[in-house]
Motif scaffolding. Structure first.
Motif, PDB file in Angstrom:
ATOM      1  N   GLU A 109      33.391  38.741  25.563  1.00 40.76           N
ATOM      2  CA  GLU A 109      33.240  38.592  24.107  1.00 40.76           C
ATOM      3  C   GLU A 109      34.576  38.212  23.461  1.00 40.76           C
ATOM      4  O   GLU A 109      34.657  37.260  22.685  1.00 40.76           O
ATOM      5  N   LYS A 118      32.913  32.432  34.596  1.00 38.05           N
ATOM      6  CA  LYS A 118      33.612  31.728  33.512  1.00 38.05           C
ATOM      7  C   LYS A 118      35.039  31.367  33.942  1.00 38.05           C
ATOM      8  O   LYS A 118      35.708  30.561  33.292  1.00 38.05           O
ATOM      9  N   LYS A 144      35.942  34.508  23.984  1.00 35.08           N
ATOM     10  CA  LYS A 144      35.200  33.324  23.502  1.00 35.08           C
ATOM     11  C   LYS A 144      36.188  32.259  23.000  1.00 35.08           C
ATOM     12  O   LYS A 144      37.103  32.563  22.253  1.00 35.08           O
TER      13      LYS A 144
END
Ligand code: PGA
Length: 257
Positions: free
Chosen positions: A35, A62, A38
């Protein structure tokens, strides 16, 4: 929101085991902080030997990875070379090109880098293209002339619409492996010039949309102010990233920048 990249190039450091250990820990960190991260892309460029294991370990992650070099052709009789097509097939996102260590020690030249850029783009790989002047110049003109010439040579036959698929790493040669990074004012001025030049050469907004990161003796002391530069998209780290804790510190700085 401005896109930020934080990347580590291991150069010829870390064994396969050490690289995998690093990637595993980093992957966990990135998952836990998804989070907060991002808009921030974290990537690692280990030695070739680790890449296949990275591709298995990081599939769907990611955390992005890539190579520190490649050849320009996809396959053929090129003993000892590594194909951009093969790199793409195992999930590499990036290939570093034009690093001064390869120019000076391996004698790569402008024409070779240009062909490698085209080979990467053909395979949907993002080149991280190092550019930067050899010597520190207090006046801007010499730096700007050098950058202009280098970009023109490297980008020969690259279509205007493909320019933004290349990530530029502004790495003044004199600031690589040095005691400290270039000053933020110096970096800022070069990035203003590069963006304006890209607009002129490749059409309006090319410069504005271009991802440009800075590399050259970035460390936990210098990283934050470089990350905060409004015309800079991130940091590309050599020595300091070999220390996992330092690298995490700098990733955390990108969140606050
Ligand atoms: P350094 O390396 O951070 O050790 O100066 C940077 C680079 O070569 O890209």
């Amino acid at each position: 929101m401005k896109k930020i990249l934080v990347g580590a190039a291991f150069k010829m450091n870390k064994t396969v085991e050490e690289s995998i250990e690093y990637a595993k820990e980093l992957d966990i960190f990135i998952k836990e902080h998804a989070e907060r991260l991002k808009g921030i892309d974290v990537f690692v460029l280990p030695t070739f030997l680790s890449l296949y294991t990275f591709s298995k370990l990081l599939s769907g992650s990611k955390l992005k990875f890539g190579a520190q070099n490649c050849f320009w052709a996809d396959e053929g009789a090129y003993t000892g070379e590594v194909s951009p097509m093969h790199l793409r097939k195992i999930g590499c996102t990036y290939v570093e090109l034009g690093h001064p260590e390869r120019l000076n020690i391996l004698k790569e030249d402008e024409a070779m880098i240009n062909k490698k850029i085209i080979g990467c783009l053909r395979n949907d790989l993002k080149p991280i293209l190092c550019i930067g002047e050899e010597k520190e110049h207090p006046g801007k003109d010499e730096v700007n002339d050098f950058l202009k010439k280098q970009i023109r040579g490297y980008f020969k036959d690259v279509k205007a619409e493909e320019v933004n698929n290349i990530i530029l790493a502004y790495e003044p040669v004199w600031a690589i492996g040095a005691d400290k990074s270039a000053s933020v004012e110096y970096i800022h001025d070069s990035l203003v010039f590069i963006r304006d030049f890209l607009d002129l050469e490749y059409g309006k907004n090319t410069g504005k949309n271009q991802l440009i990161i800075y590399g050259g003796s970035v460390n936990p002391k210098s990283a934050f102010e470089i990350l905060k530069l409004d015309n800079n998209n991130g940091i590309f780290i050599g020595r300091a990233a070999l220390n996992y804790d330092y690298f995490i510190k700098m990733v955390n700085m990108a969140i606050g920048a």
